[in-house]
Design an enzyme around this catalytic site. Structure first.
Site, PDB file in Angstrom:
ATOM      1  N   HIS A   1       0.869  -1.178   0.000  1.00  0.00           N
ATOM      2  CA  HIS A   1       0.000   0.000   0.000  1.00  0.00           C
ATOM      3  C   HIS A   1       0.906   1.228   0.000  1.00  0.00           C
ATOM      4  CE1 HIS A   1      -2.802   2.939   1.843  1.00  0.00           C
ATOM      5  NE2 HIS A   1      -3.782   2.126   1.503  1.00  0.00           N
TER       6      HIS A   1
ATOM      7  N   ASP B   1       2.897  -4.629   7.929  1.00  0.00           N
ATOM      8  CA  ASP B   1       1.710  -3.803   7.784  1.00  0.00           C
ATOM      9  C   ASP B   1       0.512  -4.753   7.912  1.00  0.00           C
ATOM     10  OD1 ASP B   1      -0.562  -2.619   6.811  1.00  0.00           O
ATOM     11  OD2 ASP B   1       0.349  -1.818   4.995  1.00  0.00           O
TER      12      ASP B   1
ATOM     13  N   GLN C   1      -4.743  -5.112   6.825  1.00  0.00           N
ATOM     14  CA  GLN C   1      -5.770  -6.007   6.294  1.00  0.00           C
ATOM     15  C   GLN C   1      -5.800  -7.352   7.009  1.00  0.00           C
ATOM     16  OE1 GLN C   1      -8.073  -5.246   4.219  1.00  0.00           O
ATOM     17  NE2 GLN C   1      -7.281  -3.251   3.609  1.00  0.00           N
TER      18      GLN C   1
ATOM     19  N   LYS D   1     -10.488  -0.995  10.342  1.00  0.00           N
ATOM     20  CA  LYS D   1     -10.642  -2.182   9.487  1.00  0.00           C
ATOM     21  C   LYS D   1     -10.943  -3.414  10.326  1.00  0.00           C
ATOM     22  CE  LYS D   1      -7.391  -0.219   6.144  1.00  0.00           C
ATOM     23  NZ  LYS D   1      -8.086   0.135   4.899  1.00  0.00           N
TER      24      LYS D   1
ATOM     25  N   CYS E   1      -4.754   2.466  -3.683  1.00  0.00           N
ATOM     26  CA  CYS E   1      -3.511   2.978  -3.073  1.00  0.00           C
ATOM     27  C   CYS E   1      -2.370   1.993  -3.271  1.00  0.00           C
ATOM     28  CB  CYS E   1      -3.696   3.283  -1.593  1.00  0.00           C
ATOM     29  SG  CYS E   1      -4.822   4.619  -1.267  1.00  0.00           S
TER      30      CYS E   1
HETATM   31  C1  LIG Z   1      -2.564  -2.857   3.419  1.00  0.00           C
HETATM   32  C2  LIG Z   1      -2.862  -1.494   3.965  1.00  0.00           C
HETATM   33  N1  LIG Z   1      -1.892  -0.802   4.558  1.00  0.00           N
HETATM   34  C3  LIG Z   1      -2.121   0.416   5.074  1.00  0.00           C
HETATM   35  C4  LIG Z   1      -3.346   1.021   5.006  1.00  0.00           C
HETATM   36  C5  LIG Z   1      -3.522   2.377   5.580  1.00  0.00           C
HETATM   37  O1  LIG Z   1      -4.370   2.353   6.662  1.00  0.00           O
HETATM   38  P1  LIG Z   1      -4.920   3.696   7.290  1.00  0.00           P
HETATM   39  O2  LIG Z   1      -5.445   4.513   6.154  1.00  0.00           O
HETATM   40  O3  LIG Z   1      -5.982   3.262   8.235  1.00  0.00           O
HETATM   41  O4  LIG Z   1      -3.776   4.370   7.979  1.00  0.00           O
HETATM   42  C6  LIG Z   1      -4.388   0.327   4.390  1.00  0.00           C
HETATM   43  C7  LIG Z   1      -5.729   0.941   4.286  1.00  0.00           C
HETATM   44  O5  LIG Z   1      -6.239   1.250   3.248  1.00  0.00           O
HETATM   45  C8  LIG Z   1      -4.134  -0.946   3.857  1.00  0.00           C
HETATM   46  O6  LIG Z   1      -5.113  -1.642   3.249  1.00  0.00           O
END
Ligand SMILES: Cc1ncc(COP(=O)(O)O)c(C=O)c1O
Lengths: 415, 155
Positions: free
Chosen positions: A131, A208, A211, A234, A372
């Site tokens: 991401h 990370d 998900q 999430k 993203c």
């Molecule tokens: C794999 C992954 N990493 C990071 C994020 C970023 O999360 P947040 O926007 O809650 O900081 C997301 C959310 O879209 C994600 O799906």
């Protein structure tokens, strides 16, 4: 599955659905079918009521008052830290740091650890399926420190190439930062193996987990990861609250990331003494309501249990994959063997955005775009994908509605 | 309530499947690139001028049905128009797709009226206007004697 057990199962899901008031509504005159759970999950009543009760009964600032409400608020805030500790099986309570979300947790690492530790010529490894929030902060810190960013490639099923990773890693590698479960593809990465390899080279590992947390039980000690980041929203919790887990000895050595109240022990104009962990990293008044709401979300998920969640989501994934594949021109993007309940796809001749708009008029909420994760789109040579992502409250009937809506879209678009 | 048919009218579906003027003009006087980072839509608009009359206009690129059909309809509308007329048409079109209250004068907007449904879908307005913004800023740069190498972005 026998007929009886599948009936029991549907009853259970119906029961879960009732916990989520938002699901019971019409959108564009159709029953809402919410399939955008990888973007954010809906919140059970227990979470909504916990937040509401916090504001109507105990709202106060924490860690600084002697009065009763402040004490109550502090207790509940710190109680959530314990819940998170148990939820991911961290060894120590002070290894749990509250952040705004995954993004802030990763930025905390790059700004605090990265700035202090990375030297010119050091190397950081990420992967092709990250991401943007696990790409851009590393690019920024590499630019600043002169460290070099390397990328683990993936194959056309959306699986990381571990053999290539082994070729990339070396003594200069200081950090391996990879996604546990991909939001754009659903791939569950072999993180345990990735961590072991990194540790052979004395490199640290940040996962990370944005998900992963809603779908898999997480045990940071068993994984032996050095850092783990996730977002509450999430995980059926509120937005604006997330967690950074870090091993105590590493966090101890890291400089604070932001300065302000709560993160200090003593301030004079000559010198400031920083507070101990985890407060060193929690400057300013935090998202108290959100934190307590996250505690309620963890309670909710723990009560149902990952065994039941996984069994249900896995059956939805199988059903959706088989059913959608019958649509002419359907192509799944992300066909890893180990997959969470995410179906990313394109349909020949229809741009995902047109799909998204037409599905919305049928009450079906999916995500369309690059998620993203633009490098993933580049890999698969598509400008965007449509993505249906499932949560514990989704049903096979909803997947049927999705499929019918897709077929209707094809009729409208003349393909 | 809106009707979906208002967005994906036959004319739009048709222009998406068989876009008009979908080609490069090799000796174009103006070539401009537009990009919508939100959806990844990318297109290039080519213009040939005869004095201040648009003698030929075309486009290439990829995008959703709304952006492709809009570019296709735009090129159809602009051929033979002066720059000043083109600017007027853009203003009319912009109002058509953004102002939910504005009256739709089909005589004035002609075939572009097919895109009126976009006004009910705020998330899609940028798709419909990308080609126009690209063209417009290219014309402006051209008038000021600047080369237009910059990609026009919707963000
Ligand atoms: C794999 C992954 N990493 C990071 C994020 C970023 O999360 P947040 O926007 O809650 O900081 C997301 C959310 O879209 C994600 O799906």
């Amino acid at each position: 599955m026998s007929a009886i057990s599948s009936i029991i199962k549907d009853n259970v899901v119906d029961h879960w659905r009732k916990d989520f008031p938002i699901l019971d509504q019409k959108v564009n005159d159709k029953d809402l079918v919410y399939l955008d759970n990888a973007a954010t999950t809906q919140k059970p009543l227990s979470v909504i009521e916990t937040i509401s009760r916090y504001y109507s009964e105990i709202n106060s600032n924490i860690h600084r008052g002697v009065h009763t409400l402040s004490q109550l608020a502090t207790d509940e805030y710190e109680e959530t830290r314990k819940k998170v500790q148990q939820f991911i099986n961290a060894k120590n309570l002070n290894e749990i740091i509250f952040t705004r979300g995954t993004t802030e947790a990763i930025n905390l690492i790059t700004r605090s650890w990265g700035e202090a530790e990375l030297k010119p010529g050091d190397e950081v490894i990420i992967s092709e399926m990250e991401h943007h929030s696990n790409i851009v902060p590393w690019q920024m810190i590499c630019e600043k420190t002169g460290a070099i960013l390397k990328v683990i490639p993936m194959n056309d099923d959306g699986e990381l190439l571990v053999e290539e990773y082994k070729k990339l890693i070396n003594e200069k590698t200081k950090m391996v930062a990879v996604v546990h479960v991909s939001n754009a593809l659903g791939t569950i990465n072999p993180v345990k193996e990735i961590i072991q390899i990194a540790h052979d080279y004395d490199a640290l590992v940040l996962l990370d987990g944005a998900q992963a947390v809603a779908h898999l039980p997480i045990d940071v000690q068993e994984l032996d990861c050095d850092f783990y980041a996730f977002s509450g929203h999430k995980l059926y919790g509120p937005t604006g609250i997330g967690v950074l887990y870090g091993k105590e000895n590493l966090l101890e050595k890291m400089p604070p990331y932001q300065g302000g109240g709560d993160m200090i022990l003593m301030v004079t104009f000559e010198k400031t003494e920083y507070n101990e962990l985890p407060y060193k990293f929690e400057a300013g008044t935090p998202n108290i309501a959100g934190t307590i709401g996250l505690g309620a979300a963890i309670d909710y998920v723990s009560e149902i249990g990952f065994e039941a969640i996984d069994a249900h989501e896995e059956s939805l994934l199988q059903y959706a994959t088989a059913s959608l594949q019958e649509i002419p021109g359907f192509r799944a993007i992300g066909t890893a063997k180990e997959k969470a309940s995410v179906v990313s796809f394109v349909i020949d001749g229809i741009h995902p955005h047109d799909l998204g708009t037409i599905l919305d008029t049928e009450g079906v909420a999916i995500r369309t775009g690059h998620h993203c994760a633009m490098p993933v789109m580049t890999h698969f040579k598509v400008p965007a994908t449509a993505r249906a992502s499932f949560a514990l409250y989704n049903t096979r009937t909803e997947i049927d509605v999705l499929k019918a809506a897709l077929i209707k879209t094809m009729e409208i678009m003349g393909v | 309530m809106f009707d979906l048919k208002d967005l994906y009218q036959e004319i739009i579906v048709d222009h998406n499947r068989a876009p008009r003027n979908f080609r490069e003009i090799l000796d174009a006087d103006i070539k401009a690139e537009g990009y919508n980072p939100l959806c990844g839509d990318k297109l290039t608009v080519y213009l040939k001028l005869d004095g201040d009359v648009i003698s030929d206009v075309s486009f290439q690129g990829e995008g959703c049905a709304i952006s492709v059909a809009s570019a296709s309809l735009m090129t159809d509308q602009l051929k033979g128009k002066t720059e000043a007329e083109a600017e007027k048409i853009f203003e009319t079109f912009h109002e058509l797709v953004t102002d939910r209250e504005s009256e739709i004068d089909l005589e004035k907007v002609g075939k572009l009226g097919a895109l009126a449904g976009v006004r009910e879908f705020p998330a899609r307005v940028k798709c419909a206007t990308l080609c126009w913004h690209t063209l417009n800023s290219a014309l402006e740069d051209h008038d000021q004697g600047k080369d237009s190498h910059e990609t026009i972005s919707t963000e």
